[in-house]
Design a protein around this motif. Structure first.
Motif, PDB file in Angstrom:
ATOM      1  N   ILE A 178      -8.449  -4.522  -2.192  1.00 53.60           N
ATOM      2  CA  ILE A 178      -8.348  -4.117  -0.721  1.00 53.60           C
ATOM      3  C   ILE A 178      -9.448  -4.834  -0.003  1.00 53.60           C
ATOM      4  O   ILE A 178      -8.892  -5.210   1.255  1.00 53.60           O
ATOM      5  CB  ILE A 178      -8.919  -2.478  -0.735  1.00 53.60           C
ATOM      6  CG1 ILE A 178      -7.909  -1.777  -1.390  1.00 53.60           C
ATOM      7  CG2 ILE A 178      -9.227  -2.388   0.804  1.00 53.60           C
ATOM      8  CD1 ILE A 178      -8.354  -0.151  -1.770  1.00 53.60           C
ATOM      9  N   CYS A 199     -13.808   1.236  -2.911  1.00 54.97           N
ATOM     10  CA  CYS A 199     -12.536   1.677  -2.737  1.00 54.97           C
ATOM     11  C   CYS A 199     -11.520   1.361  -4.065  1.00 54.97           C
ATOM     12  O   CYS A 199     -10.284   1.588  -4.374  1.00 54.97           O
ATOM     13  CB  CYS A 199     -11.945   1.114  -1.553  1.00 54.97           C
ATOM     14  SG  CYS A 199     -12.171  -0.504  -1.183  1.00 54.97           S
ATOM     15  N   CYS A 224      -8.244   5.825  -1.507  1.00 59.68           N
ATOM     16  CA  CYS A 224      -9.278   4.846  -1.407  1.00 59.68           C
ATOM     17  C   CYS A 224     -10.320   5.464  -0.321  1.00 59.68           C
ATOM     18  O   CYS A 224     -11.472   4.751  -0.066  1.00 59.68           O
ATOM     19  CB  CYS A 224      -8.820   3.400  -0.701  1.00 59.68           C
ATOM     20  SG  CYS A 224      -7.787   3.401   0.565  1.00 59.68           S
ATOM     21  N   CYS A 226      -7.863   2.625  -6.307  1.00 57.84           N
ATOM     22  CA  CYS A 226      -6.538   2.372  -5.691  1.00 57.84           C
ATOM     23  C   CYS A 226      -5.511   2.531  -6.814  1.00 57.84           C
ATOM     24  O   CYS A 226      -5.488   1.606  -7.778  1.00 57.84           O
ATOM     25  CB  CYS A 226      -6.403   1.209  -5.061  1.00 57.84           C
ATOM     26  SG  CYS A 226      -4.857   0.530  -4.470  1.00 57.84           S
ATOM     27  N   CYS A 268       0.816  -1.176  -0.094  1.00 56.53           N
ATOM     28  CA  CYS A 268      -0.024  -0.010   0.020  1.00 56.53           C
ATOM     29  C   CYS A 268       0.839   1.311  -0.071  1.00 56.53           C
ATOM     30  O   CYS A 268       1.754   1.280   0.839  1.00 56.53           O
ATOM     31  CB  CYS A 268      -0.914   0.101   1.223  1.00 56.53           C
ATOM     32  SG  CYS A 268      -1.637   1.640   1.715  1.00 56.53           S
TER      33      CYS A 268
END
Ligand code: SF4
Ligand code: SF4
Length: 367
Positions: free
Chosen positions: A347, A337, A287, A341, A281
């Motif tokens: 996610i 989300c 997000c 990303c 990440c």
């Protein structure tokens, strides 16, 4: 070139410093040209270390006649006073100088190492002795990962500078966890290492040479870092004139716009790899918000720290996880989300994974 105060040392250092870790990879002749060019372009801060093989020697050869044009910083990895004092004497000889502006304790990255260097026969005593004798001007410390040790070092008041790894991904959490802020409050000079995560924030060179987009990424990264007011200087490792010129050029550029910051994170996301300590990440926060209130980047920060850090630092990940008000189990898999990303992370799936691993770790800790 832009110059900033190195904390309370009284030194005014170029915001782009010269990281000398890569000097062993080039010839003496090339090092002479590179280092002289660095000074010509306005760099006045060079950072090396006893254990960067022949880096000190090359600096000594290249810049002996220009010693009054730059500040030299080096480091010892010795933990005891005798070893550290011998290192200082050796550094003076290799650098061909009678004075070192900043001497640092190198990679004091565990509680055990910190206790050793701070003991009555520890390396810090050697640095103090050398300072008293006028062999060195200032004392600093470099630390990786262990946030407690960073706090102890700052609050001890013994060190005038601290060197930390920091870049837009903040892989060690030094910005998020308030370490950089604390160091600034204590008036310390803050030296940023690993601005490109040790080369991970660029695409590897191909047989055709540099990858398209790398220059832009490097410039955006460095601008992101120097736009932070806690940064005294950043020391990218350099070995070519072209990268030196490119890095120096950044010092005169304006701070990043919102669009450029977005572009930076998208470029990093496009690298498509996991970063230092297994970080996937990018912590960009694109997000958010999650309708369930899950602090997605914080969950992944806890998870990355837990699975990627060495055993003795895993607790950092668990502490972050415990502090979260909404746990990842609240995810309803709406997937809104996912499309936002830039790193292309699934996610909800990774949240489930993080939940399982971290809850299990908490159970084990209680048992
Ligand atoms: S999929 Fe889960 S984490 Fe993502 S927005 Fe929906 S509820 Fe939040
Ligand atoms: S999960 Fe993706 S969008 Fe969210 S902070 Fe991490 S990289 Fe950014």
């Amino acid at each position: 070139m832009l110059y900033r105060s190195l904390g309370k040392t009284g030194l005014k250092v170029s915001v782009i410093g010269f990281g000398a870790i890569k000097l062993p990879e080039i010839t003496v002749d090339d090092a002479v040209k590179l280092l002289n060019k660095a000074l010509d372009l306005g760099i006045n801060f060079i950072d090396t270390a006893r254990n960067y093989r022949d880096s000190e020697t090359k600096i000594g050869i290249a810049l002996k006649s220009r010693r009054d044009e730059f500040y030299i910083a080096t480091k010892t990895h010795s933990r005891d006073a005798d070893g550290a004092y011998k290192d200082i004497e050796r550094s003076l000889k290799e650098l061909q100088t009678d004075y070192i502006d900043l001497y640092q304790l190198h990679t004091v990255s565990s509680k055990e190492a910190y206790k050793k260097v701070m003991s009555s026969n520890g390396a810090l005593q050697a640095l103090k002795r050398a300072r008293q004798k006028g062999l060195i001007g200032h004392i600093g410390i470099t630390i990786h990962r262990d946030l407690d040790v960073m706090r102890w070092a700052i609050e001890s008041g013994e060190f005038e500078t601290i060197m930390l790894a920091y870049n837009p991904l903040d892989p060690e959490g030094v910005e998020r966890e308030g370490i950089l802020k604390l160091a600034k409050e204590y008036g310390m000079g803050i030296i940023i290492m690993k601005p490109l995560s040790g080369g991970q924030l660029v695409l590897p060179e191909t047989e055709m040479g540099k990858q398209v987009g790398n220059d832009r990424l490097v410039r955006l990264c460095l601008r992101y870092i120097i736009s932070k007011d806690f940064v005294s200087t950043v020391i990218p490792g350099m070995k070519r004139i072209a990268e030196l010129e490119e890095n120096v050029g950044v010092a005169d550029m304006p701070p990043l716009t919102k669009e450029e910051k977005d572009e930076l994170f998208r470029l990093i996301g496009s690298l498509g790899k996991s970063f230092r300590y297994g970080q996937i990440c990018l912590r960009c926060g694109y997000c958010l918000p999650c309708p369930q209130g899950i602090p997605i980047p914080d969950v992944f920060r806890a998870y990355d720290a837990y699975i990627g850090y060495p055993e003795e630092v895993k607790e950092v990940g668990l502490k972050i996880y415990e502090s979260l008000k909404v746990k990842p189990s609240a995810c309803i898999e709406c997937r809104q989300c996912v499309t936002k990303c830039p790193a292309g992370i699934d996610i909800p799936a990774r949240l489930k994974e993080a939940y399982k691993v971290l809850e299990e770790a908490l159970r084990r800790r209680k048992a």
